[in-house]
Scaffold this motif. Structure first.
Motif, PDB file in Angstrom:
ATOM      1  N   VAL A 145      53.804 -10.952  -1.284  1.00 14.31           N
ATOM      2  CA  VAL A 145      53.364 -10.103  -0.007  1.00 14.31           C
ATOM      3  C   VAL A 145      54.169 -10.420   1.016  1.00 14.31           C
ATOM      4  CG1 VAL A 145      51.087  -9.887   1.441  1.00 14.31           C
ATOM      5  CG2 VAL A 145      50.943 -10.463  -1.017  1.00 14.31           C
ATOM      6  N   GLU A 146      54.851  -9.688   1.326  1.00 14.07           N
ATOM      7  CA  GLU A 146      55.921  -9.755   2.496  1.00 14.07           C
ATOM      8  C   GLU A 146      56.695 -11.100   2.326  1.00 14.07           C
ATOM      9  OE1 GLU A 146      53.548  -9.438   6.383  1.00 14.07           O
ATOM     10  OE2 GLU A 146      52.719  -7.872   5.872  1.00 14.07           O
ATOM     11  N   GLY A 147      57.064 -11.216   1.141  1.00 11.74           N
ATOM     12  CA  GLY A 147      57.979 -12.130   0.809  1.00 11.74           C
ATOM     13  C   GLY A 147      57.210 -13.818   0.588  1.00 11.74           C
ATOM     14  N   TYR A 148      55.950 -13.754   0.806  1.00 12.94           N
ATOM     15  CA  TYR A 148      55.220 -14.980   0.313  1.00 12.94           C
ATOM     16  C   TYR A 148      54.481 -14.744  -0.874  1.00 12.94           C
ATOM     17  CZ  TYR A 148      57.070 -16.010   5.042  1.00 12.94           C
ATOM     18  OH  TYR A 148      57.762 -16.187   6.311  1.00 12.94           O
ATOM     19  N   LEU A 149      54.083 -16.053  -1.168  1.00 12.92           N
ATOM     20  CA  LEU A 149      53.101 -16.144  -2.277  1.00 12.92           C
ATOM     21  C   LEU A 149      51.491 -16.365  -1.837  1.00 12.92           C
ATOM     22  CD1 LEU A 149      52.295 -15.327  -5.324  1.00 12.92           C
ATOM     23  CD2 LEU A 149      52.810 -17.950  -5.704  1.00 12.92           C
ATOM     24  N   PRO A 150      50.572 -15.723  -1.314  1.00 11.27           N
ATOM     25  CA  PRO A 150      49.488 -16.454  -0.850  1.00 11.27           C
ATOM     26  C   PRO A 150      48.692 -17.105  -2.025  1.00 11.27           C
ATOM     27  CG  PRO A 150      49.315 -13.914  -0.356  1.00 11.27           C
ATOM     28  CD  PRO A 150      50.567 -14.312  -1.195  1.00 11.27           C
ATOM     29  N   CYS A 151      48.052 -18.365  -1.391  1.00  5.79           N
ATOM     30  CA  CYS A 151      47.153 -19.151  -2.254  1.00  5.79           C
ATOM     31  C   CYS A 151      46.454 -18.413  -3.141  1.00  5.79           C
ATOM     32  CB  CYS A 151      46.355 -20.198  -1.496  1.00  5.79           C
ATOM     33  SG  CYS A 151      45.477 -21.337  -2.244  1.00  5.79           S
ATOM     34  N   SER A 152      45.691 -17.474  -2.958  1.00  5.44           N
ATOM     35  CA  SER A 152      44.641 -16.932  -3.514  1.00  5.44           C
ATOM     36  C   SER A 152      45.384 -15.802  -4.505  1.00  5.44           C
ATOM     37  CB  SER A 152      43.992 -15.707  -2.542  1.00  5.44           C
ATOM     38  OG  SER A 152      44.543 -14.810  -2.117  1.00  5.44           O
ATOM     39  N   VAL A 153      46.274 -15.525  -4.272  1.00  4.91           N
ATOM     40  CA  VAL A 153      47.252 -14.748  -5.463  1.00  4.91           C
ATOM     41  C   VAL A 153      47.804 -15.704  -6.239  1.00  4.91           C
ATOM     42  CG1 VAL A 153      48.990 -13.195  -5.932  1.00  4.91           C
ATOM     43  CG2 VAL A 153      47.926 -12.904  -3.839  1.00  4.91           C
ATOM     44  N   ALA A 154      48.344 -16.808  -6.238  1.00  4.34           N
ATOM     45  CA  ALA A 154      48.793 -17.701  -6.972  1.00  4.34           C
ATOM     46  C   ALA A 154      47.861 -18.431  -7.798  1.00  4.34           C
ATOM     47  CB  ALA A 154      49.316 -18.796  -6.176  1.00  4.34           C
ATOM     48  N   LEU A 155      46.557 -18.610  -7.288  1.00  6.14           N
ATOM     49  CA  LEU A 155      45.567 -18.830  -8.244  1.00  6.14           C
ATOM     50  C   LEU A 155      44.833 -18.132  -9.018  1.00  6.14           C
ATOM     51  CD1 LEU A 155      43.429 -20.851  -5.469  1.00  6.14           C
ATOM     52  CD2 LEU A 155      44.641 -22.062  -7.567  1.00  6.14           C
ATOM     53  N   ARG A 156      44.872 -16.751  -8.768  1.00  6.23           N
ATOM     54  CA  ARG A 156      44.771 -15.630  -9.592  1.00  6.23           C
ATOM     55  C   ARG A 156      45.508 -15.398 -10.856  1.00  6.23           C
ATOM     56  NH1 ARG A 156      42.901 -12.423  -5.211  1.00  6.23           N
ATOM     57  NH2 ARG A 156      44.864 -11.536  -4.939  1.00  6.23           N
ATOM     58  N   ILE A 157      46.861 -15.830 -10.525  1.00  2.00           N
ATOM     59  CA  ILE A 157      47.967 -15.650 -11.367  1.00  2.00           C
ATOM     60  C   ILE A 157      47.682 -16.731 -12.623  1.00  2.00           C
ATOM     61  CG2 ILE A 157      50.419 -16.015 -11.931  1.00  2.00           C
ATOM     62  CD1 ILE A 157      51.035 -14.676  -9.131  1.00  2.00           C
ATOM     63  N   SER A 158      47.394 -17.896 -11.951  1.00  2.00           N
ATOM     64  CA  SER A 158      47.079 -18.997 -13.115  1.00  2.00           C
ATOM     65  C   SER A 158      45.824 -18.710 -13.823  1.00  2.00           C
ATOM     66  CB  SER A 158      46.889 -20.308 -12.199  1.00  2.00           C
ATOM     67  OG  SER A 158      45.643 -20.518 -11.668  1.00  2.00           O
ATOM     68  N   ALA A 159      44.772 -17.918 -13.292  1.00  2.00           N
ATOM     69  CA  ALA A 159      43.759 -17.808 -14.248  1.00  2.00           C
ATOM     70  C   ALA A 159      44.095 -16.579 -14.944  1.00  2.00           C
ATOM     71  CB  ALA A 159      42.487 -17.180 -13.124  1.00  2.00           C
ATOM     72  N   HIS A 160      44.900 -15.770 -14.540  1.00  7.04           N
ATOM     73  CA  HIS A 160      45.047 -14.396 -15.475  1.00  7.04           C
ATOM     74  C   HIS A 160      45.946 -15.102 -16.540  1.00  7.04           C
ATOM     75  CE1 HIS A 160      46.115 -10.291 -16.779  1.00  7.04           C
ATOM     76  NE2 HIS A 160      47.437 -10.783 -16.722  1.00  7.04           N
ATOM     77  N   LEU A 161      47.063 -15.985 -16.272  1.00  6.18           N
ATOM     78  CA  LEU A 161      48.058 -16.229 -17.588  1.00  6.18           C
ATOM     79  C   LEU A 161      47.259 -17.554 -18.264  1.00  6.18           C
ATOM     80  CD1 LEU A 161      51.459 -16.114 -15.521  1.00  6.18           C
ATOM     81  CD2 LEU A 161      50.362 -14.497 -17.273  1.00  6.18           C
ATOM     82  N   GLN A 162      46.160 -17.675 -17.796  1.00 10.68           N
ATOM     83  CA  GLN A 162      45.310 -19.183 -18.351  1.00 10.68           C
ATOM     84  C   GLN A 162      46.475 -20.544 -18.448  1.00 10.68           C
ATOM     85  OE1 GLN A 162      43.970 -17.412 -21.996  1.00 10.68           O
ATOM     86  NE2 GLN A 162      42.159 -16.664 -21.137  1.00 10.68           N
ATOM     87  N   ILE A 163      46.890 -20.595 -17.292  1.00  9.05           N
ATOM     88  CA  ILE A 163      47.805 -21.843 -16.951  1.00  9.05           C
ATOM     89  C   ILE A 163      47.044 -22.517 -15.676  1.00  9.05           C
ATOM     90  CG2 ILE A 163      49.843 -20.724 -18.058  1.00  9.05           C
ATOM     91  CD1 ILE A 163      50.875 -20.136 -15.176  1.00  9.05           C
ATOM     92  N   GLU A 164      47.584 -23.852 -15.898  1.00  7.91           N
ATOM     93  CA  GLU A 164      47.423 -24.663 -14.503  1.00  7.91           C
ATOM     94  C   GLU A 164      47.870 -24.264 -13.489  1.00  7.91           C
ATOM     95  OE1 GLU A 164      45.554 -27.462 -14.368  1.00  7.91           O
ATOM     96  OE2 GLU A 164      44.862 -26.920 -16.233  1.00  7.91           O
ATOM     97  N   PRO A 165      47.159 -24.113 -12.138  1.00  7.86           N
ATOM     98  CA  PRO A 165      47.694 -23.577 -11.131  1.00  7.86           C
ATOM     99  C   PRO A 165      49.148 -24.386 -10.601  1.00  7.86           C
ATOM    100  CG  PRO A 165      45.336 -24.021 -10.919  1.00  7.86           C
ATOM    101  CD  PRO A 165      45.822 -24.442 -12.324  1.00  7.86           C
ATOM    102  N   ARG A 166      49.081 -25.675 -10.900  1.00 10.55           N
ATOM    103  CA  ARG A 166      50.433 -26.300 -10.424  1.00 10.55           C
ATOM    104  C   ARG A 166      51.698 -25.663 -11.109  1.00 10.55           C
ATOM    105  NH1 ARG A 166      51.006 -30.967  -7.797  1.00 10.55           N
ATOM    106  NH2 ARG A 166      48.981 -31.475  -8.120  1.00 10.55           N
ATOM    107  N   TRP A 167      51.607 -24.876 -12.405  1.00  7.97           N
ATOM    108  CA  TRP A 167      52.736 -24.366 -12.925  1.00  7.97           C
ATOM    109  C   TRP A 167      53.162 -23.137 -12.037  1.00  7.97           C
ATOM    110  CZ3 TRP A 167      51.050 -24.386 -18.662  1.00  7.97           C
ATOM    111  CH2 TRP A 167      51.259 -25.628 -19.251  1.00  7.97           C
TER     112      TRP A 167
END
Length: 135
Positions: free
Chosen positions: A22-44
């Motif tokens: 989003v405007e060149g940045y990765l919001p925390c909420s989006v990063a956590l959704r990615i980890s849930a969607h991909l079923q991976i640890e948020p740290r990855w």
């Protein structure tokens, strides 16, 4: 399991992260959704963003936006006694781990920011960011 092990099985994490900016940045909420969607640890997701030199912004607990968050608006804010007690009881070495703060938000059905604000007002630091932004 390391990020390198994950990459062998799922090549698309970098593409998902870069497509989610989003405007060149990765919001925390989006990063956590990615980890849930991909079923991976948020740290990855955080490690991938870091490797790609992408800044994570807008912490759901209010720890940071693009710059460090200002909590000057907390002077008049009051929190439920049971929430305050739960935060105090959840401390690890005097700090509130990010994952635990998120669990408390879900348990009390309040925003994650509300948990972060309560901790800040109580002068408790959030620790161990799930995305690896801070320890």
């Amino acid at each position: 399991m390391s990020l390198n092990h994950f990459k062998k099985g799922h090549e698309g994490i970098e593409e998902v992260v870069t497509a989610s900016l989003v405007e060149g940045y990765l919001p925390c909420s989006v990063a956590l959704r990615i980890s849930a969607h991909l079923q991976i640890e948020p740290r990855w997701v955080g490690e991938t963003a870091n490797r790609l030199k992408i800044r994570i912004t807008d912490c759901l607990l209010g720890c940071f936006k693009i710059k460090k968050s200002d909590h000057g608006d907390l002077e008049e804010k009051h929190f439920a006694r049971d929430l305050i007690e739960a935060v105090q009881n959840a401390l690890v070495d005097g700090r509130l781990p990010c994952r635990v703060a998120h669990d408390l938000g879900r348990r009390f059905k309040v925003s994650f920011k509300e948990i972060g604000d309560a901790a800040t007002k109580m002068k408790i630091k959030i620790s161990d960011c799930q995305l690896g932004c801070f320890s």
